[in-house]
Scaffold this motif. Structure first.
Motif, PDB file in Angstrom:
ATOM      1  N   PHE A 113     -47.296 -33.153   8.058  1.00  0.00           N
ATOM      2  CA  PHE A 113     -47.163 -31.820   7.445  1.00  0.00           C
ATOM      3  C   PHE A 113     -47.044 -30.760   8.536  1.00  0.00           C
ATOM      4  CE2 PHE A 113     -49.827 -34.080   4.210  1.00  0.00           C
ATOM      5  CZ  PHE A 113     -48.914 -34.042   3.171  1.00  0.00           C
ATOM      6  N   GLU A 114     -46.316 -29.667   8.231  1.00  0.00           N
ATOM      7  CA  GLU A 114     -46.162 -28.589   9.232  1.00  0.00           C
ATOM      8  C   GLU A 114     -47.421 -27.729   9.345  1.00  0.00           C
ATOM      9  OE1 GLU A 114     -41.870 -27.268  10.209  1.00  0.00           O
ATOM     10  OE2 GLU A 114     -42.269 -26.602   8.184  1.00  0.00           O
ATOM     11  N   VAL A 115     -48.081 -27.480   8.189  1.00  0.00           N
ATOM     12  CA  VAL A 115     -49.274 -26.620   8.181  1.00  0.00           C
ATOM     13  C   VAL A 115     -50.397 -27.408   7.514  1.00  0.00           C
ATOM     14  CG1 VAL A 115     -50.200 -24.381   7.460  1.00  0.00           C
ATOM     15  CG2 VAL A 115     -47.753 -24.622   7.893  1.00  0.00           C
ATOM     16  N   VAL A 116     -51.597 -27.378   8.115  1.00  0.00           N
ATOM     17  CA  VAL A 116     -52.673 -28.239   7.603  1.00  0.00           C
ATOM     18  C   VAL A 116     -53.931 -27.446   7.260  1.00  0.00           C
ATOM     19  CG1 VAL A 116     -54.170 -30.200   8.153  1.00  0.00           C
ATOM     20  CG2 VAL A 116     -51.802 -30.204   8.928  1.00  0.00           C
ATOM     21  N   PHE A 117     -54.369 -27.605   5.972  1.00  0.00           N
ATOM     22  CA  PHE A 117     -55.634 -27.039   5.508  1.00  0.00           C
ATOM     23  C   PHE A 117     -56.150 -28.038   4.467  1.00  0.00           C
ATOM     24  CE2 PHE A 117     -57.549 -23.281   2.869  1.00  0.00           C
ATOM     25  CZ  PHE A 117     -58.820 -23.747   3.141  1.00  0.00           C
ATOM     26  N   VAL A 118     -57.143 -28.842   4.863  1.00  0.00           N
ATOM     27  CA  VAL A 118     -57.584 -29.961   4.017  1.00  0.00           C
ATOM     28  C   VAL A 118     -58.717 -29.507   3.096  1.00  0.00           C
ATOM     29  CG1 VAL A 118     -58.449 -32.343   4.048  1.00  0.00           C
ATOM     30  CG2 VAL A 118     -56.888 -31.560   5.830  1.00  0.00           C
ATOM     31  N   ASP A 119     -58.669 -29.978   1.850  1.00  0.00           N
ATOM     32  CA  ASP A 119     -59.651 -29.545   0.831  1.00  0.00           C
ATOM     33  C   ASP A 119     -60.984 -30.287   0.994  1.00  0.00           C
ATOM     34  OD1 ASP A 119     -59.122 -32.117  -0.156  1.00  0.00           O
ATOM     35  OD2 ASP A 119     -59.490 -31.437  -2.208  1.00  0.00           O
ATOM     36  N   THR A 125     -44.881 -41.397   2.312  1.00  0.00           N
ATOM     37  CA  THR A 125     -44.426 -40.338   1.380  1.00  0.00           C
ATOM     38  C   THR A 125     -45.546 -39.315   1.184  1.00  0.00           C
ATOM     39  OG1 THR A 125     -45.148 -41.778  -0.413  1.00  0.00           O
ATOM     40  CG2 THR A 125     -42.792 -41.803   0.115  1.00  0.00           C
ATOM     41  N   PRO A 126     -45.859 -38.543   2.238  1.00  0.00           N
ATOM     42  CA  PRO A 126     -47.029 -37.661   2.180  1.00  0.00           C
ATOM     43  C   PRO A 126     -46.943 -36.570   1.097  1.00  0.00           C
ATOM     44  CG  PRO A 126     -45.690 -37.222   4.135  1.00  0.00           C
ATOM     45  CD  PRO A 126     -45.159 -38.469   3.529  1.00  0.00           C
ATOM     46  N   HIS A 127     -45.761 -35.967   0.888  1.00  0.00           N
ATOM     47  CA  HIS A 127     -45.675 -34.881  -0.107  1.00  0.00           C
ATOM     48  C   HIS A 127     -45.846 -35.437  -1.522  1.00  0.00           C
ATOM     49  CE1 HIS A 127     -43.830 -32.799   3.341  1.00  0.00           C
ATOM     50  NE2 HIS A 127     -44.363 -31.723   2.787  1.00  0.00           N
ATOM     51  N   TYR A 128     -45.266 -36.607  -1.747  1.00  0.00           N
ATOM     52  CA  TYR A 128     -45.391 -37.269  -3.053  1.00  0.00           C
ATOM     53  C   TYR A 128     -46.870 -37.581  -3.316  1.00  0.00           C
ATOM     54  CZ  TYR A 128     -44.867 -41.015  -6.538  1.00  0.00           C
ATOM     55  OH  TYR A 128     -44.974 -41.801  -7.656  1.00  0.00           O
ATOM     56  N   PRO A 142     -58.627 -39.987   6.186  1.00  0.00           N
ATOM     57  CA  PRO A 142     -57.673 -39.628   7.250  1.00  0.00           C
ATOM     58  C   PRO A 142     -58.214 -38.458   8.089  1.00  0.00           C
ATOM     59  CG  PRO A 142     -56.859 -38.948   5.086  1.00  0.00           C
ATOM     60  CD  PRO A 142     -58.077 -39.762   4.844  1.00  0.00           C
ATOM     61  N   ILE A 143     -57.874 -38.441   9.366  1.00  0.00           N
ATOM     62  CA  ILE A 143     -58.336 -37.343  10.229  1.00  0.00           C
ATOM     63  C   ILE A 143     -57.259 -36.248  10.274  1.00  0.00           C
ATOM     64  CG2 ILE A 143     -59.880 -38.728  11.673  1.00  0.00           C
ATOM     65  CD1 ILE A 143     -57.570 -38.905  13.710  1.00  0.00           C
ATOM     66  N   LEU A 144     -57.647 -35.082  10.802  1.00  0.00           N
ATOM     67  CA  LEU A 144     -56.700 -33.948  10.830  1.00  0.00           C
ATOM     68  C   LEU A 144     -55.379 -34.315  11.484  1.00  0.00           C
ATOM     69  CD1 LEU A 144     -58.759 -30.716  11.614  1.00  0.00           C
ATOM     70  CD2 LEU A 144     -57.398 -31.211   9.589  1.00  0.00           C
ATOM     71  N   ASN A 145     -55.473 -35.131  12.527  1.00  0.00           N
ATOM     72  CA  ASN A 145     -54.246 -35.492  13.244  1.00  0.00           C
ATOM     73  C   ASN A 145     -53.263 -36.247  12.346  1.00  0.00           C
ATOM     74  OD1 ASN A 145     -52.831 -35.170  15.592  1.00  0.00           O
ATOM     75  ND2 ASN A 145     -53.298 -37.253  16.282  1.00  0.00           N
ATOM     76  N   ASP A 146     -53.809 -37.092  11.421  1.00  0.00           N
ATOM     77  CA  ASP A 146     -52.938 -37.815  10.487  1.00  0.00           C
ATOM     78  C   ASP A 146     -52.128 -36.836   9.648  1.00  0.00           C
ATOM     79  OD1 ASP A 146     -54.100 -40.074  11.442  1.00  0.00           O
ATOM     80  OD2 ASP A 146     -55.511 -40.318   9.787  1.00  0.00           O
ATOM     81  N   PHE A 147     -52.791 -35.755   9.256  1.00  0.00           N
ATOM     82  CA  PHE A 147     -52.091 -34.745   8.456  1.00  0.00           C
ATOM     83  C   PHE A 147     -51.034 -34.032   9.299  1.00  0.00           C
ATOM     84  CE2 PHE A 147     -55.998 -35.171   5.926  1.00  0.00           C
ATOM     85  CZ  PHE A 147     -55.462 -35.274   4.647  1.00  0.00           C
ATOM     86  N   HIS A 148     -51.404 -33.708  10.555  1.00  0.00           N
ATOM     87  CA  HIS A 148     -50.454 -33.004  11.439  1.00  0.00           C
ATOM     88  C   HIS A 148     -49.189 -33.823  11.690  1.00  0.00           C
ATOM     89  CE1 HIS A 148     -52.092 -29.144  12.494  1.00  0.00           C
ATOM     90  NE2 HIS A 148     -53.293 -29.660  12.701  1.00  0.00           N
ATOM     91  N   GLN A 149     -49.328 -35.167  11.649  1.00  0.00           N
ATOM     92  CA  GLN A 149     -48.152 -36.023  11.876  1.00  0.00           C
ATOM     93  C   GLN A 149     -47.079 -35.779  10.826  1.00  0.00           C
ATOM     94  OE1 GLN A 149     -47.824 -38.243  14.503  1.00  0.00           O
ATOM     95  NE2 GLN A 149     -49.759 -37.376  15.198  1.00  0.00           N
ATOM     96  N   VAL A 207     -56.605 -33.928   0.244  1.00  0.00           N
ATOM     97  CA  VAL A 207     -55.470 -33.078  -0.152  1.00  0.00           C
ATOM     98  C   VAL A 207     -55.187 -32.035   0.923  1.00  0.00           C
ATOM     99  CG1 VAL A 207     -54.620 -31.465  -1.895  1.00  0.00           C
ATOM    100  CG2 VAL A 207     -56.084 -33.361  -2.578  1.00  0.00           C
ATOM    101  N   ASN A 208     -53.917 -31.927   1.311  1.00  0.00           N
ATOM    102  CA  ASN A 208     -53.525 -30.818   2.182  1.00  0.00           C
ATOM    103  C   ASN A 208     -53.080 -29.666   1.286  1.00  0.00           C
ATOM    104  OD1 ASN A 208     -52.626 -29.060   4.101  1.00  0.00           O
ATOM    105  ND2 ASN A 208     -50.779 -30.202   4.593  1.00  0.00           N
TER     106      ASN A 208
END
Length: 1124
Positions: free
Chosen positions: A389-395, A271-274, A380-387, A400-401
């Motif tokens: 989320f559509e757009v990735v910019f990590v804080d 549940t990435p958005h949650y 988590p690495i950037l790729n985990d976020f790409h899996q 946090v994306n």
């Protein structure tokens, strides 16, 4: 209790006073010694001059930007008031009483006047809640950084909830979110009783239903000054960060689906958005510290962010779910600073440029970026976020994306806008400041086609059809946010070759009172989508797929459904393909509508009735017949083909004493801008009166007026020769002889029916009538000859010479230039036609020349910034209205760089000469490469009053149209803006429809029409010549103007108008001294024992009827507007 930021001095909190705000002494002219006057510039002055030269195209741009920054930044006095307001909120929040502990679902302790600002679906959830005063209050966000901009000043306050109100497992099943909502509800209940606030309301943070916030506004006249937004957040280290990695689950399916026991062996989906929504609350303060470090000793960052926020606001990108918010852009600037793409020496303008450059060249949906410094192996690495989320910019925390809610489509729109903006900033011919920062870009004027999803509740079915249960759970049941990315990617694939960009509006819900239920997901109202076309492919009827035996063929068939079929192509290949039905240009432009409707029905179960497509709503006003499906483009093409054939025949005529050197069309149909293109016709003899001896037809008195046949004017240039006379009268005779001979030769060699006259020859060909006019290149010069009283011969412009030059030189050049523009931009002609139809419908067609309107529309295609050139007539027309209404005609020339014939220096010269001579120049000044100084197409008209009237009508029409086109739930009647307001006029002359030859061109098509004595035919050759250029209303208007032009103005819509509107001239109603020469249309009366003349209105109205006998139905005098 800590509220350090508020407690300290406002200066310290904001990192010192802003530049240029030291207490300045009163300004006095400084006396400088000679040495001081001529001392060399300091290094600071030199670097400023160099920066202006290198970066800004002119010092004007620098000044404009500095002026804008003064406008949008907060004044010190306002800041003091805001600080005082914050202190009062602080003490109120600390005084809110505690409550007893209850179950989360037992909310009886809340008073009836407050509803929990959260959609509690499903309602049952474990956990306990009690209210304790906040552990800490801190101002976060742009206010402290000094990057807050007007007009909407928001101050964000983080209210840290005490640790005691939380239990283990509060991270699960929305327990944290519900506690947060209850906490804010209790605060709202107490603050609403206070007199300090004018309003206490709830809102969703950036449209996210999981994140309600509380809005407080001060009492009295300061209400609009500021909105304080309270964000409830958890105490630090309450949750273990690893629980919220993007691949972790925190919402159990059994709970969400209200099942009693979970299925065995079922793996819970992530549940990435949650998770992201909870993490965002934990890092509010660390983000503030990170940004304040970046902004320290960097005044350019504040200015740059202010400019970037204005840029985003003008493009409607900064509000709603998944917006590119001010906070996001601040973090991006900080990222560029960390990566050394920006340095602290830069000015605000350089920050703006560098950020736009980065956005234009970096696709965060493909390669994300991260602010996390030390690489912690457990993070988590950037790729985990790409899996996920559509757009990735990590804080900086690495957790946090920041772009979690941004769809790929929205980011591509930001990217597209940034690219376009960089092009504009680098183009010296464009006023970059005006275009980028001062011009709004609403969807309707930005995109070629716009369509609305009327009933958002249909997206529930779409989620089912697309099997998006996991995503729906992740988004807390918000089916709009869940389905939107999938809908957009579906349409993006379907429109791949045709669309440059497909964008969507950002779902947002307005704030609501605390005693109201929170808005449901469907309350976001209709969703709007915009398509920007690739002009070359937008209208192709064939969608070619892979070869039948390729593995991709199955995928293609699944995507297009039953529309896909096997076809053999010319190269012998057999491929899957989709063929769209469209016969006319107008229908081909609407193929994207067919695609959108088909794909949404097939893949998302969205019925056609829920889609309101606004691609061609306006085009019905340039359609001539009920049975005609198109909007006349084909008719225009056949006119041009016939003209091309005729010009070839003229080139090759044998037996002329001088050869034809050039044939040039001047009629609007030959540049594709005739409102209603001529239709090939053959007259029916029995309908007319015949003159057998001359092979002519005349209108018959008993029958309705015959159909209007427009003569298509063509200029025939004959070669120069010593035989041409040098006398103007003799030249006219020679031209008349040429007209006779042209008629004779065309009849002999090509069997064309011709009718010669002294000034021209009419040729009937393919059902059209062409009017040939012979021109001799030295004639204008001979007409300029003037003999002075001393007998000297001198050359000067005369009315006759200017008129002839315009007809034979300038108009042909303009027609060929605009013909070329039409070849580049296929909707140029249709846009001109809509614009001219509108001007004519407002009864102002006689007060502004057709050429002038064509040029105004050409401006939109040649200089489209900040937009792209229009690819649909509708968007072109909306921009035309906007140009009319917003262009500063008084202080600026409209420069149209046709065929790129002007350089930067030329434009500057035109502007400076214009300003120097302003009082002597026309009110609407249009400069082109061939007409830089005289603005010939607006020399005579429009007058100041007519231009003023046009501007008012344009801005009202634009407002009404945009309101209608953006409101799919109400019935649309876009013709409303083509119906003129008649209450403005003094007299209305109602006409008899059977004597109006173009009656069918009326905006509201007449229910019954008259037979006009012609049949559609383009093959007839031997005929009696039809009645040409005969419009009784125009003849009547001419007589009215000749007789009464000193007393009144007459207005008429030549395209089938049934009313002539009359406006009295106020000056002519003032009593005149009695003279015999003053008596026209006047009567004698006594005033103060003196004889004076006043207009004899009754007699004039009677004259109107007498002059128009048979044509005029009745004359309606509106005497309440004036007295006789």
């Amino acid at each position: 209790m800590a509220m350090e930021a508020m407690a300290g001095s406002p200066e310290a909190a904001r990192g010192g006073r802003r530049r240029g705000e030291e207490a300045a002494p009163a300004l006095r002219p400084a006396k400088l010694s000679r040495a001081e006057l001529y001392r060399p510039p300091t290094s600071e002055e030199l670097s400023r001059l160099k920066e202006t030269e290198d970066l800004f195209h002119s010092s004007l741009l620098r000044l404009q930007i500095e002026e804008l920054l003064k406008e949008v930044t907060l004044k010190e006095t306002k800041k003091k008031k805001i600080d005082a307001f914050l202190c009062e909120i602080n003490s109120l929040l600390n005084a809110i009483p505690e409550t007893l502990e209850t179950e989360l679902t037992d909310q009886a302790w809340l008073s009836k006047g407050v509803k929990v600002p959260f959609l509690q679906v499903p309602f049952n959830v474990k956990g306990k809640f009690r209210f304790l005063p906040p552990a800490e209050l801190k101002v976060v966000g742009s206010y402290l950084l000094g990057t807050c901009i007007k007009p909407e000043v928001n101050v964000d306050v983080a209210v840290t909830m005490p640790r005691e109100i939380f239990q283990d497992k509060d991270n699960l099943n929305q327990r944290y979110h519900r506690k947060r909502a209850l906490y804010l509800a209790h605060i709202a209940q107490h603050l609403s009783k206070e007199k300090l606030f004018s309003s206490v309301k709830f809102a969703y943070m950036n449209g996210n239903h999981l994140k309600p916030i509380l809005l407080l506004r001060p009492q009295g006249k300061d209400e609009k000054m500021v909105t304080v937004r309270l964000h409830a957040c958890p105490p630090p280290d309450l949750f273990k960060a690893s629980r919220f990695y993007p691949n972790k689950n925190n919402v159990r399916t059994a709970w969400f689906m209200e099942q009693s026991i979970p299925k065995e062996g079922f793996i819970e989906p992530p549940t990435p958005h949650y998770n992201n929504s909870i993490l965002c609350d934990t890092v509010l303060l660390s983000h503030l510290h990170f940004l304040s470090n970046a902004a320290a000793d960097f005044p350019g960052m504040k200015d740059g962010l202010a400019l970037l926020k204005v840029w985003l606001n003008q493009r409607q990108l900064s509000k709603g779910l998944g917006c590119f918010s001010g906070f996001l852009i601040s973090m991006l600037v900080a990222y560029l600073l960390v990566k050394r793409k920006i340095v602290k020496m830069m000015s605000g303008y350089q920050v703006l440029r560098s950020t736009l450059q980065f956005l234009a060249t970096t696709d965060l949906s493909e390669t994300g970026i991260s602010l996390a410094k030390d690489v912690d192996a457990s993070l988590p690495i950037l790729n985990d976020f790409h899996q996920v989320f559509e757009v990735v910019f990590v804080d900086p925390s690495g957790l946090v994306n920041l772009c979690a809610d941004v769809t790929a489509s929205k980011y591509h729109q930001v990217q597209f806008e940034a690219k376009r903006s960089m092009e504009i900033l680098d183009d010296r011919m464009v006023d970059g400041f005006q275009v980028l920062l001062m011009t709004a870009k609403p969807m309707l004027r930005t995109f070629d086609h716009v369509f609305h999803l009327k009933h958002v509740s249909k997206l529930q079915g779409a989620c089912k059809k697309m099997e998006l249960l996991n995503e729906l759970m992740d988004r807390g049941g918000n089916y709009v946010a869940t389905a939107l990315p999938f809908i957009v990617s579906l349409l993006t694939r379907g429109l791949a070759r045709r669309a440059l960009l497909l964008a969507h509006s950002l779902p947002q819900v307005p704030e609501w009172p605390i005693d109201a239920e929170p808005p449901k997901h469907k309350d976001v109202g209709p969703l709007t989508f915009g398509i920007l076309f690739v002009p070359e492919f937008a209208a192709t009827v064939l969608e070619k797929g892979p070869q039948a035996d390729h593995p991709e063929a199955l995928d293609f068939r699944t995507f297009w459904g039953e529309k896909s079929e096997l076809r053999r192509f010319q190269d012998g290949s057999i491929c899957e393909a989709v063929l769209w039905e469209a016969d006319t240009v107008c229908q081909k432009r609407l193929i994207p509508e067919q695609i959108v409707r088909h794909l949404l029905k097939l893949h998302a179960d969205i019925p056609e009735s829920s889609i309101c497509y606004m691609g061609a709503s306006l085009e019905s006003v340039i359609r001539t017949g009920k049975k005609v499906p198109g909007t006349g483009e084909e008719a225009m093409v056949s006119v041009v083909c016939s003209y091309d054939d005729l010009s070839r025949k003229l080139w090759n005529l044998k037996g002329l004493p001088l050869t034809v050197t050039a044939v040039q069309g001047v009629h609007p149909a030959l540049r594709y801008t005739d409102v209603f293109p001529p239709i090939p016709m053959k007259p029916i003899y029995s309908f007319h009166t015949r003159i057998r001896t001359k092979h002519l037809l005349l209108p018959s008195e008993e029958k309705p007026c015959p159909a209007y046949v427009a003569p298509l004017k063509i200029i025939c240039h004959m070669e120069g020769s010593g035989q041409w006379p040098q006398d103007k009268e003799a030249i006219k005779r020679i031209k008349a002889a040429f007209h006779l001979q042209l008629a004779e030769l065309l009849q002999q060699q090509h069997q064309l029916v011709c009718r010669p006259a002294v000034t021209h020859t009419d040729v009937y060909k393919d059902g059209y009538v062409f009017r040939l006019q012979v021109a001799y290149h030295r004639e204008p010069l001979i007409l300029k000859e003037v003999v002075t009283p001393e007998g000297m011969l001198k050359y000067q412009d005369t009315e006759a010479s200017q008129q002839l030059e315009m007809e034979t030189l300038h108009l042909p050049y303009l027609t060929s230039s605009l013909h070329g523009l039409q070849q580049q931009h296929p909707v140029f002609g249709s846009t001109c036609r809509l614009a001219k139809r509108w001007i004519s419908a407002q009864l102002l067609g006689d007060n502004i020349s057709e050429e002038c309107v064509d040029l105004l529309v050409a401006f939109l295609f040649v200089h489209p910034a900040p937009f792209t050139p229009p690819s649909s007539p509708q968007v072109g027309f909306l921009r035309f209205l906007d140009l009319l209404a917003t262009f500063d005609w008084k202080n600026n020339p409209l420069i149209i760089n046709l065929n790129a014939g002007l350089t930067d220096a030329d434009c500057t010269e035109i502007k400076s000469k214009f300003l120097a001579d302003r009082s002597r120049l026309p009110v609407m000044f249009i400069a082109t490469p061939k007409d830089r100084w005289s603005s010939m197409w607006t020399r005579e008209q429009p007058s100041v009053q007519i231009l003023q009237r046009l501007l008012v009508l344009a801005s009202e029409s634009l407002r009404a149209l945009e309101e209608q086109l953006m409101d799919p739930l109400n019935s649309q009647d876009v013709k409303m803006v083509f119906r003129p307001p008649l209450d403005f006029y003094d007299v209305l002359i109602h006409l008899n429809p059977n004597q109006i030859p173009r009656h069918l061109e009326n905006v509201d098509r007449p229910v019954k029409s008259f037979f006009r004595g012609v049949v559609k035919n383009s093959t007839a050759t031997k005929i009696l010549f039809p009645v040409v250029d005969y419009d009784p209303v125009q003849c009547y208007l001419q007589e009215l103007r000749d007789a009464f032009s000193d007393l009144a103005l007459f207005f008429y819509d030549k395209h089938g108008g049934e009313v002539i509107a009359v406006l009295w001239k106020p000056l002519s109603f003032q009593p005149q001294p009695f003279k015999v020469s003053n008596m026209k249309g006047r009567m004698v009366t006594t005033l103060n024992n003196e004889l004076v003349c006043v207009p004899n209105v009754e007699a004039i109205l009677e004259d109107f009827e007498v002059l128009g006998e048979g044509l005029v139905k009745n004359v309606e005098a509106r005497t309440e507007k004036w007295t006789i």
